[in-house]
Design a protein around this motif. Structure first.
Motif, PDB file in Angstrom:
ATOM      1  N   VAL A  95       0.857  -1.195   0.000  1.00  0.00           N
ATOM      2  CA  VAL A  95       0.000   0.000   0.000  1.00  0.00           C
ATOM      3  C   VAL A  95       0.888   1.239   0.000  1.00  0.00           C
ATOM      4  O   VAL A  95       0.669   2.180  -0.777  1.00  0.00           O
ATOM      5  CB  VAL A  95      -0.959   0.012   1.214  1.00  0.00           C
ATOM      6  N   THR A  96       1.902   1.241   0.841  1.00  0.00           N
ATOM      7  CA  THR A  96       2.833   2.368   0.903  1.00  0.00           C
ATOM      8  C   THR A  96       3.529   2.566  -0.441  1.00  0.00           C
ATOM      9  O   THR A  96       3.580   3.678  -0.970  1.00  0.00           O
ATOM     10  CB  THR A  96       3.883   2.152   2.018  1.00  0.00           C
ATOM     11  N   ALA A  97       4.042   1.488  -1.000  1.00  0.00           N
ATOM     12  CA  ALA A  97       4.789   1.575  -2.257  1.00  0.00           C
ATOM     13  C   ALA A  97       3.914   2.063  -3.412  1.00  0.00           C
ATOM     14  O   ALA A  97       4.331   2.931  -4.188  1.00  0.00           O
ATOM     15  CB  ALA A  97       5.396   0.212  -2.591  1.00  0.00           C
ATOM     16  N   TYR A  98       2.719   1.512  -3.535  1.00  0.00           N
ATOM     17  CA  TYR A  98       1.847   1.935  -4.634  1.00  0.00           C
ATOM     18  C   TYR A  98       1.320   3.346  -4.434  1.00  0.00           C
ATOM     19  O   TYR A  98       1.143   4.084  -5.407  1.00  0.00           O
ATOM     20  CB  TYR A  98       0.719   0.937  -4.865  1.00  0.00           C
ATOM     21  N   THR A  99       1.101   3.766  -3.197  1.00  0.00           N
ATOM     22  CA  THR A  99       0.691   5.143  -2.943  1.00  0.00           C
ATOM     23  C   THR A  99       1.804   6.100  -3.365  1.00  0.00           C
ATOM     24  O   THR A  99       1.544   7.142  -3.983  1.00  0.00           O
ATOM     25  CB  THR A  99       0.326   5.342  -1.465  1.00  0.00           C
ATOM     26  N   GLU A 100       3.029   5.728  -3.074  1.00  0.00           N
ATOM     27  CA  GLU A 100       4.164   6.539  -3.502  1.00  0.00           C
ATOM     28  C   GLU A 100       4.208   6.622  -5.035  1.00  0.00           C
ATOM     29  O   GLU A 100       4.412   7.701  -5.602  1.00  0.00           O
ATOM     30  CB  GLU A 100       5.466   5.946  -2.961  1.00  0.00           C
ATOM     31  N   GLN A 101       3.965   5.508  -5.711  1.00  0.00           N
ATOM     32  CA  GLN A 101       3.978   5.504  -7.172  1.00  0.00           C
ATOM     33  C   GLN A 101       2.839   6.342  -7.748  1.00  0.00           C
ATOM     34  O   GLN A 101       3.003   6.991  -8.776  1.00  0.00           O
ATOM     35  CB  GLN A 101       3.919   4.075  -7.690  1.00  0.00           C
ATOM     36  N   VAL A 102       1.685   6.325  -7.089  1.00  0.00           N
ATOM     37  CA  VAL A 102       0.562   7.169  -7.523  1.00  0.00           C
ATOM     38  C   VAL A 102       0.988   8.629  -7.498  1.00  0.00           C
ATOM     39  O   VAL A 102       0.758   9.375  -8.459  1.00  0.00           O
ATOM     40  CB  VAL A 102      -0.675   6.962  -6.618  1.00  0.00           C
ATOM     41  N   ASN A 103       1.597   9.036  -6.414  1.00  0.00           N
ATOM     42  CA  ASN A 103       2.026  10.427  -6.276  1.00  0.00           C
ATOM     43  C   ASN A 103       3.081  10.813  -7.305  1.00  0.00           C
ATOM     44  O   ASN A 103       3.029  11.899  -7.879  1.00  0.00           O
ATOM     45  CB  ASN A 103       2.533  10.691  -4.861  1.00  0.00           C
ATOM     46  N   ARG A 104       4.029   9.930  -7.547  1.00  0.00           N
ATOM     47  CA  ARG A 104       5.053  10.211  -8.560  1.00  0.00           C
ATOM     48  C   ARG A 104       4.423  10.318  -9.948  1.00  0.00           C
ATOM     49  O   ARG A 104       4.762  11.207 -10.718  1.00  0.00           O
ATOM     50  CB  ARG A 104       6.111   9.117  -8.562  1.00  0.00           C
ATOM     51  N   ALA A 105       3.534   9.390 -10.262  1.00  0.00           N
ATOM     52  CA  ALA A 105       2.882   9.409 -11.577  1.00  0.00           C
ATOM     53  C   ALA A 105       2.019  10.657 -11.735  1.00  0.00           C
ATOM     54  O   ALA A 105       1.974  11.258 -12.813  1.00  0.00           O
ATOM     55  CB  ALA A 105       2.046   8.151 -11.767  1.00  0.00           C
ATOM     56  N   ALA A 106       1.348  11.061 -10.685  1.00  0.00           N
ATOM     57  CA  ALA A 106       0.487  12.245 -10.744  1.00  0.00           C
ATOM     58  C   ALA A 106       1.310  13.517 -10.974  1.00  0.00           C
ATOM     59  O   ALA A 106       0.812  14.465 -11.585  1.00  0.00           O
ATOM     60  CB  ALA A 106      -0.326  12.365  -9.460  1.00  0.00           C
ATOM     61  N   ALA A 107       2.541  13.531 -10.518  1.00  0.00           N
ATOM     62  CA  ALA A 107       3.406  14.693 -10.691  1.00  0.00           C
ATOM     63  C   ALA A 107       3.998  14.769 -12.094  1.00  0.00           C
ATOM     64  O   ALA A 107       4.505  15.807 -12.505  1.00  0.00           O
ATOM     65  CB  ALA A 107       4.519  14.663  -9.656  1.00  0.00           C
ATOM     66  N   ASP A 108       3.925  13.681 -12.850  1.00  0.00           N
ATOM     67  CA  ASP A 108       4.467  13.621 -14.201  1.00  0.00           C
ATOM     68  C   ASP A 108       3.324  13.770 -15.204  1.00  0.00           C
ATOM     69  O   ASP A 108       2.483  12.880 -15.338  1.00  0.00           O
ATOM     70  CB  ASP A 108       5.175  12.281 -14.401  1.00  0.00           C
ATOM     71  N   VAL A 113      -1.374   6.453 -13.302  1.00  0.00           N
ATOM     72  CA  VAL A 113      -1.994   6.797 -12.014  1.00  0.00           C
ATOM     73  C   VAL A 113      -3.109   5.812 -11.664  1.00  0.00           C
ATOM     74  O   VAL A 113      -3.141   5.275 -10.551  1.00  0.00           O
ATOM     75  CB  VAL A 113      -2.526   8.247 -12.022  1.00  0.00           C
ATOM     76  N   ASP A 114      -4.019   5.569 -12.602  1.00  0.00           N
ATOM     77  CA  ASP A 114      -5.142   4.664 -12.323  1.00  0.00           C
ATOM     78  C   ASP A 114      -4.682   3.256 -11.991  1.00  0.00           C
ATOM     79  O   ASP A 114      -5.231   2.611 -11.087  1.00  0.00           O
ATOM     80  CB  ASP A 114      -6.114   4.635 -13.504  1.00  0.00           C
ATOM     81  N   ALA A 115      -3.682   2.777 -12.699  1.00  0.00           N
ATOM     82  CA  ALA A 115      -3.169   1.428 -12.432  1.00  0.00           C
ATOM     83  C   ALA A 115      -2.580   1.342 -11.029  1.00  0.00           C
ATOM     84  O   ALA A 115      -2.808   0.361 -10.307  1.00  0.00           O
ATOM     85  CB  ALA A 115      -2.128   1.042 -13.479  1.00  0.00           C
ATOM     86  N   HIS A 116      -1.834   2.355 -10.638  1.00  0.00           N
ATOM     87  CA  HIS A 116      -1.240   2.351  -9.300  1.00  0.00           C
ATOM     88  C   HIS A 116      -2.311   2.482  -8.216  1.00  0.00           C
ATOM     89  O   HIS A 116      -2.214   1.838  -7.162  1.00  0.00           O
ATOM     90  CB  HIS A 116      -0.202   3.456  -9.156  1.00  0.00           C
ATOM     91  N   LEU A 117      -3.329   3.299  -8.471  1.00  0.00           N
ATOM     92  CA  LEU A 117      -4.443   3.413  -7.523  1.00  0.00           C
ATOM     93  C   LEU A 117      -5.139   2.069  -7.340  1.00  0.00           C
ATOM     94  O   LEU A 117      -5.495   1.679  -6.228  1.00  0.00           O
ATOM     95  CB  LEU A 117      -5.456   4.455  -8.002  1.00  0.00           C
ATOM     96  N   GLU A 118      -5.337   1.367  -8.449  1.00  0.00           N
ATOM     97  CA  GLU A 118      -5.994   0.057  -8.393  1.00  0.00           C
ATOM     98  C   GLU A 118      -5.169  -0.937  -7.588  1.00  0.00           C
ATOM     99  O   GLU A 118      -5.698  -1.685  -6.776  1.00  0.00           O
ATOM    100  CB  GLU A 118      -6.196  -0.462  -9.822  1.00  0.00           C
ATOM    101  N   ARG A 119      -3.853  -0.948  -7.787  1.00  0.00           N
ATOM    102  CA  ARG A 119      -2.984  -1.870  -7.044  1.00  0.00           C
ATOM    103  C   ARG A 119      -2.956  -1.499  -5.559  1.00  0.00           C
ATOM    104  O   ARG A 119      -2.962  -2.373  -4.696  1.00  0.00           O
ATOM    105  CB  ARG A 119      -1.561  -1.875  -7.619  1.00  0.00           C
ATOM    106  N   ALA A 120      -2.925  -0.205  -5.257  1.00  0.00           N
ATOM    107  CA  ALA A 120      -2.945   0.221  -3.851  1.00  0.00           C
ATOM    108  C   ALA A 120      -4.237  -0.245  -3.185  1.00  0.00           C
ATOM    109  O   ALA A 120      -4.221  -0.718  -2.041  1.00  0.00           O
ATOM    110  CB  ALA A 120      -2.796   1.739  -3.751  1.00  0.00           C
ATOM    111  N   ALA A 121      -5.351  -0.131  -3.911  1.00  0.00           N
ATOM    112  CA  ALA A 121      -6.639  -0.571  -3.368  1.00  0.00           C
ATOM    113  C   ALA A 121      -6.656  -2.086  -3.163  1.00  0.00           C
ATOM    114  O   ALA A 121      -7.161  -2.581  -2.148  1.00  0.00           O
ATOM    115  CB  ALA A 121      -7.773  -0.152  -4.297  1.00  0.00           C
ATOM    116  N   PHE A 122      -6.101  -2.827  -4.119  1.00  0.00           N
ATOM    117  CA  PHE A 122      -6.023  -4.285  -3.986  1.00  0.00           C
ATOM    118  C   PHE A 122      -5.260  -4.668  -2.721  1.00  0.00           C
ATOM    119  O   PHE A 122      -5.705  -5.509  -1.933  1.00  0.00           O
ATOM    120  CB  PHE A 122      -5.338  -4.907  -5.213  1.00  0.00           C
ATOM    121  N   TRP A 123      -4.094  -4.042  -2.517  1.00  0.00           N
ATOM    122  CA  TRP A 123      -3.280  -4.389  -1.355  1.00  0.00           C
ATOM    123  C   TRP A 123      -3.920  -3.924  -0.058  1.00  0.00           C
ATOM    124  O   TRP A 123      -3.774  -4.578   0.973  1.00  0.00           O
ATOM    125  CB  TRP A 123      -1.852  -3.856  -1.511  1.00  0.00           C
TER     126      TRP A 123
END
Length: 95
Positions: free
Chosen positions: A36-49, A55-65
């Motif tokens: 959850v921590t790792a995918y949330t971090e990736q969501v934030n990085r992707a959102a900044a780019d 972003v959606d893929a990382h959000l989905e993985r964070a929700a899964f975990w």
């Protein structure tokens, strides 16, 4: 004929196996919270780019975990803390 599962020589092994099995949910919970921590971090990085499309893929993985952590005994507070840690890590990296 002795039952090989409950015979006197295997009782210690059976106890050890059962103890190991009882530890699995806690280990899954710990791993899931880290994800959850790792995918949330990736969501934030992707959102900044602006060019990122993940972003959606990382959000989905964070929700899964988060669901996996919840199914293995994590509280909402623990999941929230894992998300906050992901936001914190992303903010630290982006500075």
């Amino acid at each position: 004929m002795h039952d090989t599962i409950t015979g006197p020589r295997t009782v210690g092994l059976r106890i050890a196996v059962m103890a190991a099995i009882r530890q699995v949910p806690g280990q899954v919970k710990t791993h899931a919270l880290a994800q959850v921590t790792a995918y949330t971090e990736q969501v934030n990085r992707a959102a900044a780019d602006a060019k990122s499309t993940t972003v959606d893929a990382h959000l989905e993985r964070a929700a899964f975990w988060a669901c996996t952590a919840r199914e293995n005994g994590a509280s909402e507070a623990e999941i929230h803390a894992a998300r906050l840690e992901g936001h914190h890590q992303a903010a630290t990296v982006q500075k």
